[in-house]
Design an enzyme around this catalytic site. Structure first.
Site, PDB file in Angstrom:
ATOM      1  N   GLY A  91       0.880  -1.160   0.000  1.00  0.00           N
ATOM      2  CA  GLY A  91       0.000   0.000   0.000  1.00  0.00           C
ATOM      3  C   GLY A  91       0.911   1.201   0.000  1.00  0.00           C
ATOM      4  N   THR A  92       0.958   1.965  -1.105  1.00  0.00           N
ATOM      5  CA  THR A  92       2.204   2.616  -1.431  1.00  0.00           C
ATOM      6  C   THR A  92       2.041   3.856  -2.276  1.00  0.00           C
ATOM      7  OG1 THR A  92       4.369   2.143  -2.406  1.00  0.00           O
ATOM      8  CG2 THR A  92       2.496   1.312  -3.558  1.00  0.00           C
ATOM      9  N   THR A  93       3.132   4.583  -2.408  1.00  0.00           N
ATOM     10  CA  THR A  93       3.259   5.617  -3.442  1.00  0.00           C
ATOM     11  C   THR A  93       4.580   5.373  -4.160  1.00  0.00           C
ATOM     12  OG1 THR A  93       2.091   7.199  -2.034  1.00  0.00           O
ATOM     13  CG2 THR A  93       3.297   8.087  -3.924  1.00  0.00           C
TER      14      THR A  93
END
Length: 212
Positions: free
Chosen positions: A11-13
């Site tokens: 769960g990221t950028t």
């Protein structure tokens, strides 16, 4: 109570941006389970697949690790066969084929970025299912939904290295400030003809744009 076991996801950028003479690839450092529970704050999502080629991962962490491990082997084998460093597009195509051939089982997407002597700095997106796109910059992951407007407004072609670093740092900081499963530290890699430079920015050193 949900009894289904959920895998660890990044769960990221993630992002990659070209500048005049090179490319920057970056990400945050959190991994989550089910999109809500942060299971780790110290994941490095930037994977070096060859000397001047990196990819960053979004989606299922286990799937992404398996794909990148297989990709590194194939890219190294290709480089030995060709007796020259691999092209960035060739590396991205390896990831694309792995994702497409296993699209029913995999839940992972990738950004591939690097520099080669044929085309210089390049950025490719390998989407879920194996679609391959070439772009001057791209963003992905759950945090990207918060920064599309910023990225479209602030990106400009042929930025300097310093401008590009500031653009990437600001984009990650904005996403990490809003997305509940993006955060930790910002990992950045600058890739040019001269080599690669790793930059790590602690969370408390990132720019702040609102009260958090």
């Amino acid at each position: 109570m949900d009894s289904q076991i959920k895998g660890v996801s990044t769960g990221t950028t993630i992002l990659a941006v070209t500048f005049n003479g090179g490319v920057i690839i970056g990400s945050d450092s959190r991994a989550s389970i089910g999109g809500y529970y942060v299971s780790s704050k110290t994941i490095n999502k930037l994977i070096q697949v060859h000397d001047r080629i990196f990819c960053c991962i979004a989606g299922s962490l286990a799937d992404a690790q398996v794909v990148t491990k297989a990709a590194k082997f194939q890219i190294s084998f290709h480089s030995i066969q060709m007796e020259s460093p691999p092209l960035v597009k060739a590396a991205a195509s390896v990831l694309k084929e792995l994702c497409y051939n296993n699209k029913e089982e995999l839940q992972a997407g990738f950004i591939t970025a690097g520099w080669d002597r044929k085309k210089g700095p390049q950025v490719y997106t390998v989407a879920l299912g194996g679609m391959l796109l070439s772009q001057p910059f791209t963003i992905g992951g759950s945090g990207s939904t918060y920064i599309y407007g910023y990225a479209d407004a602030k990106y400009k072609p042929d930025m300097s290295k310093e401008e590009c670093l500031q653009f990437a740092t600001n984009a990650l900081a904005l996403a990490m400030g809003r997305d509940n499963v993006s955060g930790g530290v910002a990992h950045l890699v600058v890739i040019t003809e001269e080599g690669v430079e790793h930059v790590v920015i602690p969370g408390d050193k990132l720019p702040k744009f609102h009260d958090e």
